[in-house]
Design a protein around this motif. Structure first.
Motif, PDB file in Angstrom:
ATOM      1  N   ASN A  53      63.781  73.251  50.801  1.00 29.76           N
ATOM      2  CA  ASN A  53      63.706  72.413  49.761  1.00 29.76           C
ATOM      3  C   ASN A  53      65.340  71.705  49.787  1.00 29.76           C
ATOM      4  OD1 ASN A  53      63.979  71.248  47.137  1.00 29.76           O
ATOM      5  ND2 ASN A  53      64.305  73.126  46.141  1.00 29.76           N
ATOM      6  N   GLU A  55      65.630  68.291  47.875  1.00 27.39           N
ATOM      7  CA  GLU A  55      65.707  67.842  46.754  1.00 27.39           C
ATOM      8  C   GLU A  55      65.841  68.208  45.312  1.00 27.39           C
ATOM      9  OE1 GLU A  55      62.595  64.854  47.281  1.00 27.39           O
ATOM     10  OE2 GLU A  55      63.447  64.080  49.131  1.00 27.39           O
ATOM     11  N   GLU A  56      65.016  69.282  45.350  1.00 26.86           N
ATOM     12  CA  GLU A  56      64.912  70.007  43.897  1.00 26.86           C
ATOM     13  C   GLU A  56      66.223  70.892  43.671  1.00 26.86           C
ATOM     14  OE1 GLU A  56      60.112  70.581  43.148  1.00 26.86           O
ATOM     15  OE2 GLU A  56      61.262  72.167  44.229  1.00 26.86           O
ATOM     16  N   ASN A  57      66.579  70.680  42.389  1.00 25.60           N
ATOM     17  CA  ASN A  57      67.706  71.736  41.966  1.00 25.60           C
ATOM     18  C   ASN A  57      66.918  73.137  41.549  1.00 25.60           C
ATOM     19  OD1 ASN A  57      66.553  71.332  39.163  1.00 25.60           O
ATOM     20  ND2 ASN A  57      67.909  69.592  38.690  1.00 25.60           N
ATOM     21  N   ARG A  59      66.480  74.281  38.598  1.00 27.97           N
ATOM     22  CA  ARG A  59      65.638  74.131  37.482  1.00 27.97           C
ATOM     23  C   ARG A  59      64.316  73.530  38.110  1.00 27.97           C
ATOM     24  NH1 ARG A  59      65.363  73.789  31.941  1.00 27.97           N
ATOM     25  NH2 ARG A  59      63.978  72.527  30.852  1.00 27.97           N
ATOM     26  N   GLN A  60      64.249  72.658  38.919  1.00 33.39           N
ATOM     27  CA  GLN A  60      62.919  72.136  39.194  1.00 33.39           C
ATOM     28  C   GLN A  60      62.332  73.078  39.940  1.00 33.39           C
ATOM     29  OE1 GLN A  60      65.001  68.638  40.770  1.00 33.39           O
ATOM     30  NE2 GLN A  60      64.149  67.232  39.531  1.00 33.39           N
ATOM     31  N   PHE A  61      63.053  73.781  40.714  1.00 35.56           N
ATOM     32  CA  PHE A  61      62.412  74.673  41.729  1.00 35.56           C
ATOM     33  C   PHE A  61      61.588  75.891  40.843  1.00 35.56           C
ATOM     34  CE2 PHE A  61      62.752  78.846  44.300  1.00 35.56           C
ATOM     35  CZ  PHE A  61      61.802  78.172  45.311  1.00 35.56           C
ATOM     36  N   ASP A  64      58.274  74.664  39.249  1.00 36.96           N
ATOM     37  CA  ASP A  64      57.436  74.064  40.431  1.00 36.96           C
ATOM     38  C   ASP A  64      56.440  75.045  40.721  1.00 36.96           C
ATOM     39  OD1 ASP A  64      55.886  73.021  42.497  1.00 36.96           O
ATOM     40  OD2 ASP A  64      57.811  72.326  43.400  1.00 36.96           O
TER      41      ASP A  64
END
Length: 309
Positions: A53, A55-57, A59-61, A64
């Motif tokens: 990963n 790109e995702e921080n 929180r996004q991870f 997801d």
């Protein structure tokens, strides 16, 4: 008097029943390779967030749900693979791993097969809900796990290569999902591939007598233990070279850099142990390499936290 005897006898049977159920649960967890699946789950999450990963921080991870669903499918498939593997290896395990076999005996084999079907079905159901590509990916994985246990585990060289490939298969899925194809990732994959291959070959040198009895054709049986040790040493030296390339790419100042620097000493120790060519030396080497992979997962976690935060 008869009533008193019956009353006093009832509580005594409860602990025996409870302990038997606990033994069945432990037997199932051991038979399904639950603790190995737990370690692979941890490795999947660490490698997915900190290696694949980009790109995702955090929180996004965390939110997801497709990623969590894919890893969930992997975990269920790994558990199912552990069950079907022990089903085909049960006679061999009686001699090699008597304590584990004793724990598994608390649960009939038919219940392991029921669990195998349920785990695979749930995994494929969740995978289909995510996408048909994920469904096909895990359908192939489950078929290969069964085919390895049924046939390939007895075939020379293919048994080792297939075992390592199936261990890395879920990681390849996350690599494709994030499309993180880079030189660093490929070299890390090569490092892990070589480490797992060495572990499997060294393990075969320790179980050669039993493998011969049950018709497994392994490198130590076909070529001899000395040749197998030479192959292991060659793989260790190859791993040393791969480690040097990775270290050159990431530098000495990172935690993973320190891991690969320390890894030179670990690998050289393993080479020394393999040259001793004794059963005890091979056993030490096997567990040293297993421990070093686990330390590598922790190092990746620590390195990722430092780099991202």
């Amino acid at each position: 008097m008869g009533t008193e005897n019956r009353t006093s006898a009832a509580p005594a049977s409860a602990p025996r029943t409870f302990s038997y159920r606990i033994s069945q649960l432990i037997g199932f967890l051991v038979g399904a390779r639950f603790f190995m699946a737990l370690l692979l789950t941890f490795a999947l999450y660490v490698s997915t967030f900190f290696l694949f990963n980009q790109e995702e921080n955090l929180r996004q991870f965390v939110f997801d749900f497709r990623v969590h669903g894919i890893i969930f499918c992997a975990v269920l498939s790994i558990l199912a693979g552990g069950i079907i593997n022990q089903f085909y290896d049960v006679e061999k395990d009686h001699l090699i791993k008597p304590f584990r076999t004793r724990l598994q005996s608390f649960l009939k084999q038919k219940y392991f097969l029921y669990a195998y079907i349920i785990l695979n079905t749930v995994s494929l159901g969740v995978a289909f809900f995510i996408s048909y590509r994920v469904f096909l990916f895990y359908l192939l994985y489950q078929f290969l796990m069964w085919f390895y246990s049924h046939k390939l585990s007895r075939l020379l060289i293919l048994n080792n290569l297939t075992f390592v490939a199936l261990t890395l298969y879920p990681f390849f899925g996350m690599l494709v999902y994030y499309r993180t194809f880079s030189g660093k990732v490929m070299m890390m994959a090569a490092f892990l591939f070589l480490m797992l291959l060495m572990i499997d070959i060294i393990k075969d040198t320790l179980t050669a007598k039993v493998d011969r009895i049950f018709g497994y054709t392994t490198i130590p049986i076909y070529f001899g233990r000395k040749t197998a040790s030479v192959i292991a040493v060659f793989l260790l030296i190859s791993t040393l070279l791969v480690s040097a390339v990775i270290l050159y790419g990431i530098g000495f100042y990172r935690i993973m850099g320190w891991y690969f620097v320390a890894g030179f000493a670990v690998i050289l120790t393993a080479v020394f142990q393999m040259f001793r060519n004794t059963r005890n030396a091979r056993f030490i080497t096997l567990n040293l390499l297993r421990l070093w992979i686990f330390i590598g997962i922790l190092a990746m976690l620590a390195d990722g936290i430092v780099q991202k935060y």
